[in-house]
Structures are given as C-alpha cells and as structure tokens.
Design a protein around this motif. Structure first.
Motif, short mmCIF file in Angstrom:
data_model
loop_
_atom_site.label_atom_id
_atom_site.label_comp_id
_atom_site.label_asym_id
_atom_site.label_seq_id
_atom_site.Cartn_x
_atom_site.Cartn_y
_atom_site.Cartn_z
N PHE A 103 0.88 -1.13 0.20
CA PHE A 103 -0.17 -0.25 0.02
C PHE A 103 0.67 1.11 -0.26
N PHE A 180 -5.62 -2.03 -9.13
CA PHE A 180 -5.30 -2.10 -7.26
C PHE A 180 -5.00 -3.42 -7.45
N ILE A 318 -2.18 1.87 4.60
CA ILE A 318 -3.08 1.21 4.58
C ILE A 318 -4.11 2.81 4.23
N ILE A 319 -4.28 3.43 5.47
CA ILE A 319 -5.05 4.32 5.66
C ILE A 319 -4.94 5.47 4.51
N ALA A 321 -3.29 5.29 1.54
CA ALA A 321 -3.42 4.37 0.40
C ALA A 321 -4.53 4.91 -0.59
N ALA A 322 -5.71 4.49 0.96
CA ALA A 322 -7.26 5.04 0.33
C ALA A 322 -7.80 5.87 0.52
N ILE A 323 -6.65 6.90 1.02
CA ILE A 323 -7.00 8.41 0.97
C ILE A 323 -6.94 9.48 0.12
N TYR A 324 -5.50 8.86 -0.87
CA TYR A 324 -4.77 9.77 -1.49
C TYR A 324 -4.59 8.94 -3.45
N PHE A 327 -7.52 4.21 -6.83
CA PHE A 327 -8.32 3.34 -6.53
C PHE A 327 -8.96 3.40 -4.95
N GLY A 328 -8.19 4.81 -3.95
CA GLY A 328 -9.92 4.90 -2.92
C GLY A 328 -10.21 5.95 -3.49
N LEU A 329 -10.03 6.87 -2.58
CA LEU A 329 -10.54 8.45 -2.44
C LEU A 329 -10.15 9.60 -3.38
N TYR A 330 -8.79 8.95 -3.88
CA TYR A 330 -8.52 10.23 -4.93
C TYR A 330 -8.30 11.63 -4.26
#
Length: 381
Positions: A103, A180, A318-319, A321-324, A327-330
């Motif tokens: 991540f 992803f 992990i957090i 990656a999900a934020i920035y 494949f996440g919030l971008y």
C-alpha cells in the motif's frame, strides 16, 4: 521504560506526518491554490521536513537497535543465544514489509531494516567498545567517501546508476492508472526494489547499520534509565549535537553547489551527518524533558502509540493509500501540504484512540502479537 515507548511513539507520529505531506510517495497536488494557502503550504512543508524528514526514521532505527538489546539481554539471562531466533524474526519482518509495501509505493523501510539487521546478529557478542567503534565507522558514510576520493584521483569515476528515477516514474505511472491489482503487484516488486536502491543512493544503508549499533550500545550502557549520571550524558549529547548541526548543515549546502559526483558523495555524507546531529538533538531533548512530570503527562499518549508502532506504521500506509490514491478516495489532487498535515494529525489522533482502547484489553497490538507469537513458534512463549 516509559521514555522509550513514548520516544518510539514520537518517531512514528513524525513519520506519519511526513508521509502524509508526501502523499505516501504519490506526488500529486492541487494545480492551483489561493496565494495565502500557497504561502501556508510552503511554511508547513519547510517546518515538517526540517523537523522530521530523515530524523523520524533515524529515531526508529536507533530504537530498533535498543529493542534488540532488550531481547538479547533477556535471553542471555536464561543462558540462551537470541541470535538465530532474531534471524527468524527478521524473516517475519520481511513479511510485514511486503504487507506495508503493498500500500506504500516505493516507500517501505521495513525491508531495509530486515536486510541491515544482519549487522546486529554478527556483532551481538562483541564488546561495547567494538560495537561503538563500528557504529561510528558506519555513521561516517565510508562508501560515499570512497566515491569522493576515487573521483579526485580519476575524474571519470562516477557512482553506479541504479535507475532509481526511472523506477519511481514507473511506480507513479501504474499508481495513477488506478488498477488495484497492478498497484499491489508493482509495489511489492518494483516498488520495494526502488525503495532499497533509493536507500543506497541516500546513504541510508550504512547510516541504518550505524544507528542499529548505536541503539544496541545505548541499551548496553543503560542510558535510557533515569539517573543523574545519564541525565548529564544526555545534556552533553544535546549540547554537542546542537553545536554541530549548524556548521554541518551549512557545509552540506555549500557542497551541494558543486558537481553532481561531489553532491552524491561528500554531499550525501554531510546530509546524513546534519540529519544525525538533529536526530540526536531531538532524542536528547525528549529524554531530558521526559524527566519533567508535566511534559511526560503531556506526551503520555505517545506511550500507547509507541507500544503498537508496527501496527500503526502499517495501518497508516493502508489509510493513506485509501485516502490519496486513485483506487480509493483519490483526494491527492485536492490536498496541499496544509490539508495533508491535518489529515495526518487526524489519522494519528484516531490511531491513538484505537491504541488506548486495544491496550486496555490486550498486552500487545494485533501485529505485535502476531510477530511475537510467530517469533517464538515451537516454544512455550
């Protein structure tokens, strides 16, 4: 010792702030912002990077060596050699490094720690003096000085081209693509390679080895134990490091105005030295201030955070990656340095709350428990 847990928590907190400003090695930022926000962003970037970049990881490495002392000492009291069990523990750390790297594109440090930790295994039975001398030799950055001297005698001599820039460009490309599966596979292969090769170019291999041994030495000398004698040692360390920092930083800036080979050799060495000096300023200041009850209460939550450093380090990736990431919030294109800092602080706050809740029910963090359990597999521990 409480101060060690708090100091480790401080290091991981600083790491998460730096990583958020970097968008976890994903350099995508807003195309335009108001003038006042640009000025604020620049101030935030300069402040956080001046304080923590290259220093937080160094504190983490120092305490890694100290933890090795604790583990070795505990086993020695039982008449056992921790060395080979430690090697197995580092194999497990490689597994955690893969999880984190999945991540964190080209930014993982755990694999570097696992590789360099061999120096602790080899020196575990050396004398205190031999460990200190070896630590100093590593911290002098001998490889960088070899290349500098070699270039003096042969102007055609250059450092090996490890293609780090090209690898990071490829990492950025598949990250922006947003697939992803490609992201995970690329990170644990090309990303890890880029991270290790960058560490070689940045002088971190030898500095990490030196910091591991310095932490090992500090443990042997019991310097984190609260006493008048140790307090005087930390005060002297603070004074010497603080006095050394300014000239080292100035010399580094002057050297960076020379040719590329000088920048990459002598410049890298002086960059490592000025960061080491500031790292010692941070460590000594923290240890000294921690003797004050008001300060220790103020930073008390860092103890919980430090006890779960592996869990916090990996979950922040992990957090992040999900934020920035795409494949996440971008949110990367919408987050300048100031907003990213606020996200980092909020993430840190949530992690602290989780740590306090978890440690109220368990002795170790979830990943710390797994690491401990698997380290001692086949025993009754």
């Amino acid at each position: 010792m409480e101060v060690v847990d708090a100091l480790r928590g401080f290091a991981v907190m600083a790491i998460i702030l730096v990583h958020n400003l970097e968008h976890f090695i994903f350099p995508v930022y807003p195309d335009s912002s108001p003038g006042w926000l640009n000025a604020l962003d620049q101030g935030v970037f300069n402040g956080i990077f001046s304080l923590f970049a290259g220093k937080a990881y160094a504190i983490f490495a120092l305490l890694f060596g100290f933890t090795f002392y604790i583990q070795t000492s505990n086993q020695k009291k039982q008449g056992k050699d921790f060395g080979y069990r430690f090697l197995w523990r580092m194999v497990l750390l490689v597994g955690f490094a893969i999880l984190n790297a999945a991540f964190f594109p080209a930014g993982d440090v755990l694999l570097l720690f696992a590789v360099v930790s061999l120096v602790l295994f080899l020196t575990r039975n050396w004398s205190d003096r031999a460990i200190l001398i070896t630590s100093i030799l590593f911290l002098l950055q001998p490889v960088e000085w070899y290349h500098y001297v070699a270039n003096l005698f042969n102007p055609a001599h250059q450092l090996p081209d490890l293609k780090v820039g090209e690898m990071y460009a490829e990492v950025a490309a598949y990250t922006k693509a947003g697939n992803f599966g490609d992201f995970l596979l690329g990170n644990i292969t090309l990303g890890q390679k880029a991270s290790l090769f960058w560490a070689i170019n940045a002088g971190r291999f030898f500095q990490t080895a030196g910091l591991f041994l310095l932490g090992f030495y500090i443990g042997r000398k019991q310097l984190f134990v609260s006493s008048e004698k140790n307090l005087r040692i930390w005060v002297k360390t603070l004074i010497v490091a603080a006095i050394s920092f300014a000239p080292l930083y100035t010399l580094k800036d002057l050297i960076m105005k020379n040719d590329a080979i000088v920048q990459q050799s002598a410049g890298t060495a002086f960059d490592m030295w000025q960061k080491l000096a500031f790292t010692l300023v941070l460590v000594a200041s923290f240890v000294i201030l921690y003797q004050n009850r008001t300060f220790s209460k103020l930073v008390g939550n860092l103890r919980f955070y430090g006890k779960m450093s592996l869990t916090n380090y990996i979950t922040q990736s992990i957090i992040g990656a999900a934020i920035y990431f795409p494949f996440g919030l971008y949110l990367a294109p919408y987050c300048g340095y100031t907003v990213s800092l606020l996200i980092g602080l909020f993430t840190f706050f949530l992690q602290v709350l989780f740590c306090k809740w978890w440690l109220g029910k368990h002795k170790q963090g979830p990943l710390e428990y797994i690491w401990h359990k698997w380290t001692w597999i086949g025993t009754d521990k």
